[in-house]
Each structure stands twice: as structure tokens, then as C-alpha cells.
Design a protein around this motif. Sequence first.
Motif, PDB file in Angstrom:
ATOM      1  N   MET A 178     -25.128   1.056 -54.181  1.00 58.91           N
ATOM      2  CA  MET A 178     -23.779   1.607 -54.285  1.00 58.91           C
ATOM      3  C   MET A 178     -22.745   0.536 -53.939  1.00 58.91           C
ATOM      4  O   MET A 178     -22.970  -0.297 -53.065  1.00 58.91           O
ATOM      5  N   SER A 204     -15.873   4.602 -55.210  1.00 56.55           N
ATOM      6  CA  SER A 204     -17.280   4.233 -55.063  1.00 56.55           C
ATOM      7  C   SER A 204     -17.946   4.215 -56.430  1.00 56.55           C
ATOM      8  O   SER A 204     -17.622   5.023 -57.304  1.00 56.55           O
ATOM      9  N   VAL A 205     -18.867   3.267 -56.611  1.00 55.92           N
ATOM     10  CA  VAL A 205     -19.670   3.189 -57.827  1.00 55.92           C
ATOM     11  C   VAL A 205     -21.078   3.615 -57.441  1.00 55.92           C
ATOM     12  O   VAL A 205     -21.758   2.923 -56.690  1.00 55.92           O
ATOM     13  N   ARG A 206     -21.498   4.765 -57.957  1.00 61.61           N
ATOM     14  CA  ARG A 206     -22.740   5.383 -57.491  1.00 61.61           C
ATOM     15  C   ARG A 206     -23.921   5.011 -58.390  1.00 61.61           C
ATOM     16  O   ARG A 206     -23.747   4.726 -59.575  1.00 61.61           O
ATOM     17  N   PRO A 207     -25.121   5.045 -57.839  1.00 59.07           N
ATOM     18  CA  PRO A 207     -26.321   4.734 -58.619  1.00 59.07           C
ATOM     19  C   PRO A 207     -26.685   5.864 -59.573  1.00 59.07           C
ATOM     20  O   PRO A 207     -26.217   6.996 -59.437  1.00 59.07           O
ATOM     21  N   THR A 215     -21.075   3.404 -64.907  1.00 59.77           N
ATOM     22  CA  THR A 215     -19.673   3.642 -64.586  1.00 59.77           C
ATOM     23  C   THR A 215     -18.816   2.637 -65.328  1.00 59.77           C
ATOM     24  O   THR A 215     -18.987   1.424 -65.180  1.00 59.77           O
ATOM     25  N   ASP A 258     -24.006  -1.836 -50.887  1.00 58.31           N
ATOM     26  CA  ASP A 258     -25.045  -1.145 -50.104  1.00 58.31           C
ATOM     27  C   ASP A 258     -24.802  -1.298 -48.602  1.00 58.31           C
ATOM     28  O   ASP A 258     -25.717  -1.585 -47.818  1.00 58.31           O
ATOM     29  N   ILE A 276     -28.112  -3.293 -58.229  1.00 54.31           N
ATOM     30  CA  ILE A 276     -26.705  -3.158 -58.619  1.00 54.31           C
ATOM     31  C   ILE A 276     -26.385  -4.214 -59.663  1.00 54.31           C
ATOM     32  O   ILE A 276     -26.717  -5.393 -59.498  1.00 54.31           O
ATOM     33  N   ALA A 312     -29.561   2.308 -65.556  1.00 51.08           N
ATOM     34  CA  ALA A 312     -29.012   3.432 -64.797  1.00 51.08           C
ATOM     35  C   ALA A 312     -30.046   4.541 -64.665  1.00 51.08           C
ATOM     36  O   ALA A 312     -30.146   5.188 -63.613  1.00 51.08           O
ATOM     37  N   ARG A 344     -30.457   2.642 -60.841  1.00 48.42           N
ATOM     38  CA  ARG A 344     -29.635   1.506 -60.438  1.00 48.42           C
ATOM     39  C   ARG A 344     -28.150   1.826 -60.604  1.00 48.42           C
ATOM     40  O   ARG A 344     -27.767   2.735 -61.339  1.00 48.42           O
ATOM     41  N   THR A 345     -27.337   1.041 -59.917  1.00 47.18           N
ATOM     42  CA  THR A 345     -25.886   1.145 -60.037  1.00 47.18           C
ATOM     43  C   THR A 345     -25.439   0.185 -61.123  1.00 47.18           C
ATOM     44  O   THR A 345     -25.684  -1.021 -61.027  1.00 47.18           O
TER      45      THR A 345
END
Length: 322
Positions: A1, A23-26, A30, A61, A148, A174, A178-179
Motif C-alpha cells: 500500500m 491511499s493506493v490499495r492492493p 489505481t 507499506d 507495489i 493487481a 499487488r498494488t
Amino acid sequence: MIELRGLTKRYGDKTAVDHLTFSVRPGMVTGFLGPNGAGKSTTMRMMLGLDSPTSGDVRIDGRRYDQLRDPLNSIGALLEAKAVHGGRSAYNHLLCMAQSNNIPKKRIDSVLDLVGLSDVAKKRPKGFSLGMGQRLGIAAALLGDPQILMFDEPVNGLDPEGIHWIRNLMKHLAGEGRTVFVSSHLMSEMALTAEHLVVIGRGRLLADTSMADFIAENSRTFVRVRTPQPERMRDVLVSFGVRPVFEQDGAMQVEGVEPARLGEIAAWYQVVLHELSPQKASLEEAFMRLTAESVEYQAHDQAAQPPPGDRGTGGAPARRNR
């Protein structure tokens, strides 16, 4: 993340990034959107420790980038495909990166094969096409098998097969949990790839939402109705409290009523329909609508400008204010 909290970057009197928090989530792709000059590249550089924020914080992370012991094992990025040593072969370029991050040499062959560059591994990147350079940059991002991944304009220079490949690759990554964070100006491609969107304008957060919600909230949807009995259909709709808008070709735009319901109404009142089609805005249309007030560099429509040498009604050149 990836977590941004109040991230700000100023260059003198100019604020390039203004208190960004998201936030960029797994587990999903995005998309990162914004007009030219919105601060996207500056934001991504701060994520990777290439620029220092004026204030605020970025965590990968839970840690800052400079706290990552072997950063390529945690986050891989493609920001500038041509940022390679032109005198080294593609293989040696990746070898230097691998050695600096304790990555096994066998991983180099794996990523070169994955991006389709095995046959040119011993050649120097300075002779690569733009598309080949992009593939090498993607190989570098994947080298540490990170959880990521960040891509800035990853489809630049790629042919249709390459675009299809990178699109599926990002979705696959993804899908592995993974993010994946990707910035692109190609709205049609972003619409096919991203599930979630972060949109900024003039350095500020404008939207942090799902793709579907973004389009729904920033566009107008309606049903296009075409019938040889337009007046009757209009009267029927008005009786239901719905006021259609007529188009130039005689078709009607109806808002607030589902297509199935319109079909049922037309059938009940014996109105013949030639067309009943839902119209939804594209990602590009929704993006343009949201960012209209945030465009820093805006061209003007040539059709709206007077032609060169335009003259006033008296035959003299039109006066210009000085």
C-alpha cells in the motif's frame, strides 16, 4: 500500500502539490489522472524519494522510501523509460540494478523474457525504439518482483499488441494482490485498465473514487428515444412527469427513467419505437468536466479566433488594445 498524508511541494511561490492525502490499495489498478501541470510527476517523484516534500509524508507499506533496505524488492517504478546508461547493454543495465538491490541474476533473464526483449538483451538501449525502451523500463520495474508497482505513461511508443500486453499485465499483477498505480493521458486506455481513480488538479485532490462512481458523478446520463410519433411520445412522458429534450434530428433525450421502463410505457400506449438506447459519458468526458477549472495550460479553439488579417467594417485593420 502507498499512503500519502498532507503531501505538499513548493518551488518558491509556486505550489506544485497541495496537501494531498490518499491511499493506493492492493488488489486493483489505481489510475492517477490530472491535466498537464497538475502535479502528477512531482507526486510520483516524492513517492520514490526523488524529490523531498516541503511538508507531509509518503509511506510505502508503512515506511518512507529511504527506509527501504532494498527498495526494488518493495516497489518498482517506470517514470522515465530513457533514464538508462546508453553504453550498457539491456542485460547489464538490469544487472547493475539487480546487484545494488540483492536480486538474483536469474531474475534478469525472467523479466527480459516477460517483456519480450530476450533477443536484444546484449544490445545497447541507445539504439532501441521508444517502444523497446518502454519494455526495458517495465522490466526494470518488475526486476525485484515487488508488491507495489508504479507506471507513468507505460504505453508510450507501444504498438497495439504492446498496449494490449501491458494492460493485461497490470490487471494480472493487481489480481495477484499487488498494488498497481498508473498515470496516463490516454483516457480510453485508462477506462479499460483502472478500477479506481485518483484525480488531481493544480496539485489538489479532486476525486478518490471507483471508476464507475467517477463517471456517474461527473457526467450526464440519459436514454435516447427515437420514434415516428414524437409528439405522442412526448405527451405520454409529460403525463408521467418527465419532460424530454428534443435533438436536432427529432430524437428525444430522457433523463431519470430506465430504458426498460420507457419501453414498457411506449408499448402500453402503442407508441412505435425505432431507437431506445442508454447514453453514458466516457471517462474522457467526465474527466474534462471535473477538471475544467483546473487546467493550467489551455489552448483556444482556432474556430473561435478571428482569421489572420481580420478587418473592421470600415476596411481599416481592427484596432488592438495595447
